[in-house]
Design a protein around this motif. Sequence first.
Motif, PDB file in Angstrom:
ATOM      1  N   SER A 128       7.253  15.259  46.639  1.00  0.00           N
ATOM      2  CA  SER A 128       5.992  16.036  47.138  1.00  0.00           C
ATOM      3  C   SER A 128       6.617  17.382  47.690  1.00  0.00           C
ATOM      4  CB  SER A 128       5.304  15.295  48.100  1.00  0.00           C
ATOM      5  OG  SER A 128       4.472  14.078  47.309  1.00  0.00           O
ATOM      6  N   GLY A 129       7.568  17.430  48.411  1.00  0.00           N
ATOM      7  CA  GLY A 129       8.108  18.299  49.019  1.00  0.00           C
ATOM      8  C   GLY A 129       8.626  19.255  48.047  1.00  0.00           C
ATOM      9  N   LEU A 130       9.218  18.806  46.819  1.00  0.00           N
ATOM     10  CA  LEU A 130       9.537  19.593  45.652  1.00  0.00           C
ATOM     11  C   LEU A 130       8.281  20.350  45.024  1.00  0.00           C
ATOM     12  CD1 LEU A 130      12.063  20.453  43.982  1.00  0.00           C
ATOM     13  CD2 LEU A 130      11.664  18.754  42.671  1.00  0.00           C
ATOM     14  N   HIS A 131       7.276  19.449  44.942  1.00  0.00           N
ATOM     15  CA  HIS A 131       6.088  20.054  44.712  1.00  0.00           C
ATOM     16  C   HIS A 131       5.526  21.299  45.435  1.00  0.00           C
ATOM     17  CE1 HIS A 131       1.500  19.044  43.415  1.00  0.00           C
ATOM     18  NE2 HIS A 131       1.550  20.142  44.103  1.00  0.00           N
ATOM     19  N   GLY A 132       5.549  20.985  46.717  1.00  0.00           N
ATOM     20  CA  GLY A 132       5.399  22.327  47.811  1.00  0.00           C
ATOM     21  C   GLY A 132       6.270  23.468  47.180  1.00  0.00           C
ATOM     22  N   TYR A 133       7.440  23.308  47.352  1.00  0.00           N
ATOM     23  CA  TYR A 133       8.368  24.224  47.093  1.00  0.00           C
ATOM     24  C   TYR A 133       7.914  25.060  45.392  1.00  0.00           C
ATOM     25  CZ  TYR A 133      12.724  26.811  45.745  1.00  0.00           C
ATOM     26  OH  TYR A 133      13.796  27.720  45.545  1.00  0.00           O
ATOM     27  N   PHE A 134       7.294  24.196  44.635  1.00  0.00           N
ATOM     28  CA  PHE A 134       7.108  24.937  43.367  1.00  0.00           C
ATOM     29  C   PHE A 134       5.961  25.763  43.402  1.00  0.00           C
ATOM     30  CE2 PHE A 134       9.261  21.607  40.463  1.00  0.00           C
ATOM     31  CZ  PHE A 134      10.514  22.195  40.569  1.00  0.00           C
ATOM     32  N   SER A 135       4.844  24.959  44.571  1.00  0.00           N
ATOM     33  CA  SER A 135       3.733  25.811  44.865  1.00  0.00           C
ATOM     34  C   SER A 135       3.879  27.044  45.439  1.00  0.00           C
ATOM     35  CB  SER A 135       2.816  24.773  45.713  1.00  0.00           C
ATOM     36  OG  SER A 135       2.463  23.846  44.949  1.00  0.00           O
ATOM     37  N   LYS A 136       4.861  27.357  46.280  1.00  0.00           N
ATOM     38  CA  LYS A 136       5.147  28.499  46.949  1.00  0.00           C
ATOM     39  C   LYS A 136       6.049  29.234  46.139  1.00  0.00           C
ATOM     40  CE  LYS A 136       8.536  30.577  50.492  1.00  0.00           C
ATOM     41  NZ  LYS A 136       9.295  30.266  51.371  1.00  0.00           N
ATOM     42  N   ALA A 137       6.528  28.925  44.970  1.00  0.00           N
ATOM     43  CA  ALA A 137       7.264  29.947  43.763  1.00  0.00           C
ATOM     44  C   ALA A 137       6.119  30.409  43.011  1.00  0.00           C
ATOM     45  CB  ALA A 137       8.110  28.839  42.941  1.00  0.00           C
ATOM     46  N   VAL A 138       5.060  29.576  42.737  1.00  0.00           N
ATOM     47  CA  VAL A 138       3.811  30.064  42.048  1.00  0.00           C
ATOM     48  C   VAL A 138       3.310  31.346  42.679  1.00  0.00           C
ATOM     49  CG1 VAL A 138       1.657  29.496  41.424  1.00  0.00           C
ATOM     50  CG2 VAL A 138       3.318  27.881  40.869  1.00  0.00           C
ATOM     51  N   ARG A 139       3.061  31.219  43.873  1.00  0.00           N
ATOM     52  CA  ARG A 139       2.429  32.158  44.913  1.00  0.00           C
ATOM     53  C   ARG A 139       3.351  33.372  45.018  1.00  0.00           C
ATOM     54  NH1 ARG A 139       3.640  33.340  49.811  1.00  0.00           N
ATOM     55  NH2 ARG A 139       4.340  31.361  50.504  1.00  0.00           N
ATOM     56  N   LEU A 140       4.727  33.326  45.156  1.00  0.00           N
ATOM     57  CA  LEU A 140       5.667  34.368  45.095  1.00  0.00           C
ATOM     58  C   LEU A 140       5.713  34.969  43.634  1.00  0.00           C
ATOM     59  CD1 LEU A 140       8.815  32.703  47.233  1.00  0.00           C
ATOM     60  CD2 LEU A 140       6.868  34.597  48.077  1.00  0.00           C
ATOM     61  N   PHE A 141       5.879  34.198  42.480  1.00  0.00           N
ATOM     62  CA  PHE A 141       5.556  35.022  41.247  1.00  0.00           C
ATOM     63  C   PHE A 141       4.488  35.664  41.079  1.00  0.00           C
ATOM     64  CE2 PHE A 141       9.003  32.010  39.638  1.00  0.00           C
ATOM     65  CZ  PHE A 141       9.829  32.825  38.887  1.00  0.00           C
ATOM     66  N   ALA A 142       3.282  35.112  41.618  1.00  0.00           N
ATOM     67  CA  ALA A 142       1.992  35.845  41.409  1.00  0.00           C
ATOM     68  C   ALA A 142       2.086  37.258  42.232  1.00  0.00           C
ATOM     69  CB  ALA A 142       0.855  35.012  41.957  1.00  0.00           C
ATOM     70  N   GLU A 143       2.803  37.459  43.276  1.00  0.00           N
ATOM     71  CA  GLU A 143       3.016  38.521  44.214  1.00  0.00           C
ATOM     72  C   GLU A 143       4.117  39.314  43.836  1.00  0.00           C
ATOM     73  OE1 GLU A 143       3.345  36.932  48.094  1.00  0.00           O
ATOM     74  OE2 GLU A 143       1.286  36.091  48.054  1.00  0.00           O
ATOM     75  N   ASP A 144       4.744  39.046  42.594  1.00  0.00           N
ATOM     76  CA  ASP A 144       5.894  39.740  41.927  1.00  0.00           C
ATOM     77  C   ASP A 144       6.973  39.793  43.201  1.00  0.00           C
ATOM     78  OD1 ASP A 144       4.874  40.215  39.472  1.00  0.00           O
ATOM     79  OD2 ASP A 144       3.944  42.147  40.119  1.00  0.00           O
ATOM     80  N   ARG A 145       7.114  38.568  43.803  1.00  0.00           N
ATOM     81  CA  ARG A 145       8.234  38.491  45.046  1.00  0.00           C
ATOM     82  C   ARG A 145       9.228  37.424  44.674  1.00  0.00           C
ATOM     83  NH1 ARG A 145       6.844  38.261  50.391  1.00  0.00           N
ATOM     84  NH2 ARG A 145       5.541  36.369  49.874  1.00  0.00           N
ATOM     85  N   ASN A 146       9.411  37.088  43.351  1.00  0.00           N
ATOM     86  CA  ASN A 146      10.127  36.109  43.330  1.00  0.00           C
ATOM     87  C   ASN A 146      11.606  36.597  43.298  1.00  0.00           C
ATOM     88  OD1 ASN A 146      11.707  33.489  42.075  1.00  0.00           O
ATOM     89  ND2 ASN A 146      12.038  34.659  40.086  1.00  0.00           N
ATOM     90  N   GLN A 147      12.587  35.822  43.927  1.00  0.00           N
ATOM     91  CA  GLN A 147      13.987  36.371  44.377  1.00  0.00           C
ATOM     92  C   GLN A 147      14.820  35.551  43.821  1.00  0.00           C
ATOM     93  OE1 GLN A 147      14.583  39.379  46.151  1.00  0.00           O
ATOM     94  NE2 GLN A 147      12.461  39.361  45.828  1.00  0.00           N
ATOM     95  N   LYS A 148      14.428  34.472  42.953  1.00  0.00           N
ATOM     96  CA  LYS A 148      15.419  33.314  42.300  1.00  0.00           C
ATOM     97  C   LYS A 148      15.553  33.581  40.987  1.00  0.00           C
ATOM     98  CE  LYS A 148      14.754  30.725  46.172  1.00  0.00           C
ATOM     99  NZ  LYS A 148      15.926  30.619  46.951  1.00  0.00           N
ATOM    100  N   SER A 149      16.827  33.348  40.782  1.00  0.00           N
ATOM    101  CA  SER A 149      17.335  33.717  39.234  1.00  0.00           C
ATOM    102  C   SER A 149      16.691  32.692  38.106  1.00  0.00           C
ATOM    103  CB  SER A 149      19.034  33.589  38.942  1.00  0.00           C
ATOM    104  OG  SER A 149      19.345  32.452  39.315  1.00  0.00           O
ATOM    105  N   ALA A 150      17.028  32.770  36.865  1.00  0.00           N
ATOM    106  CA  ALA A 150      16.551  31.578  36.114  1.00  0.00           C
ATOM    107  C   ALA A 150      17.418  30.730  35.971  1.00  0.00           C
ATOM    108  CB  ALA A 150      16.543  32.537  34.584  1.00  0.00           C
ATOM    109  N   ARG A 151      18.776  30.832  36.402  1.00  0.00           N
ATOM    110  CA  ARG A 151      19.470  29.730  36.551  1.00  0.00           C
ATOM    111  C   ARG A 151      19.208  28.802  37.717  1.00  0.00           C
ATOM    112  NH1 ARG A 151      24.218  27.888  39.239  1.00  0.00           N
ATOM    113  NH2 ARG A 151      25.846  26.989  37.721  1.00  0.00           N
ATOM    114  N   HIS A 152      18.483  29.330  38.764  1.00  0.00           N
ATOM    115  CA  HIS A 152      18.310  28.655  39.881  1.00  0.00           C
ATOM    116  C   HIS A 152      17.146  27.642  39.382  1.00  0.00           C
ATOM    117  CE1 HIS A 152      16.650  27.533  43.838  1.00  0.00           C
ATOM    118  NE2 HIS A 152      15.387  27.699  43.496  1.00  0.00           N
ATOM    119  N   TRP A 153      16.163  28.216  38.799  1.00  0.00           N
ATOM    120  CA  TRP A 153      15.120  27.355  38.121  1.00  0.00           C
ATOM    121  C   TRP A 153      15.618  26.367  37.274  1.00  0.00           C
ATOM    122  CZ3 TRP A 153      11.711  27.206  41.551  1.00  0.00           C
ATOM    123  CH2 TRP A 153      11.271  28.463  42.297  1.00  0.00           C
TER     124      TRP A 153
END
Length: 176
Positions: A128-153
């Motif tokens: 569920s914590g990982l789910h929350g982390y992914f949910s935050k990532a969806v928000r950051l991608f939607a705002e064009d603010r992703n700072q993580k690399s493809a390797r991280h994902w």
Amino acid sequence: MSRTNANSTGPGRRAGIALAIFLALTAAALFLFPAEAYLWAKAIHVIAVVSWMAGMLYLPRLFVYHAEIGPGTPQSETFKVMEQRLLRAIINPAMTVAWVMGLWLAWQGFGFSGGWLHLKIVLVVAMSGLHGYFSKAVRLFAEDRNQKSARHWRLMNEGPTLLMIVIVILVVVKPF
């Protein structure tokens, strides 16, 4: 309301309706077949877990592709829609049903006892914590603010898999 706004809210509304129908059918099954309530709840729990895991395995793969193309492209906008719909229409409702049915099963079937069950619950909290982390990532991608690399994902894509493997072993084998 513009066509874009109508399309962006439509899937969420349809998912909500589908979830309400699913919950109504679940309640009807539990009411109509009380002797088999535990089995019905277990079946619903497994269906929800499979749906949750499908989303949890696919979403970080979308992040890999999304991170590779960067913001501002038509493909990036498509990934934003895909990620948001997957999260809102499948992953969030599936996680909710999995938790509700799982807690009921733990209480009804095991009285919340057993070391394997306690560890399973800890691992589901981690999922569920990982789910929350992914949910935050969806928000950051939607705002064009992703700072993580493809390797991280790519690495993050392994988290749900590893948790799932251990959880399934605990449920099936019940080692302690």
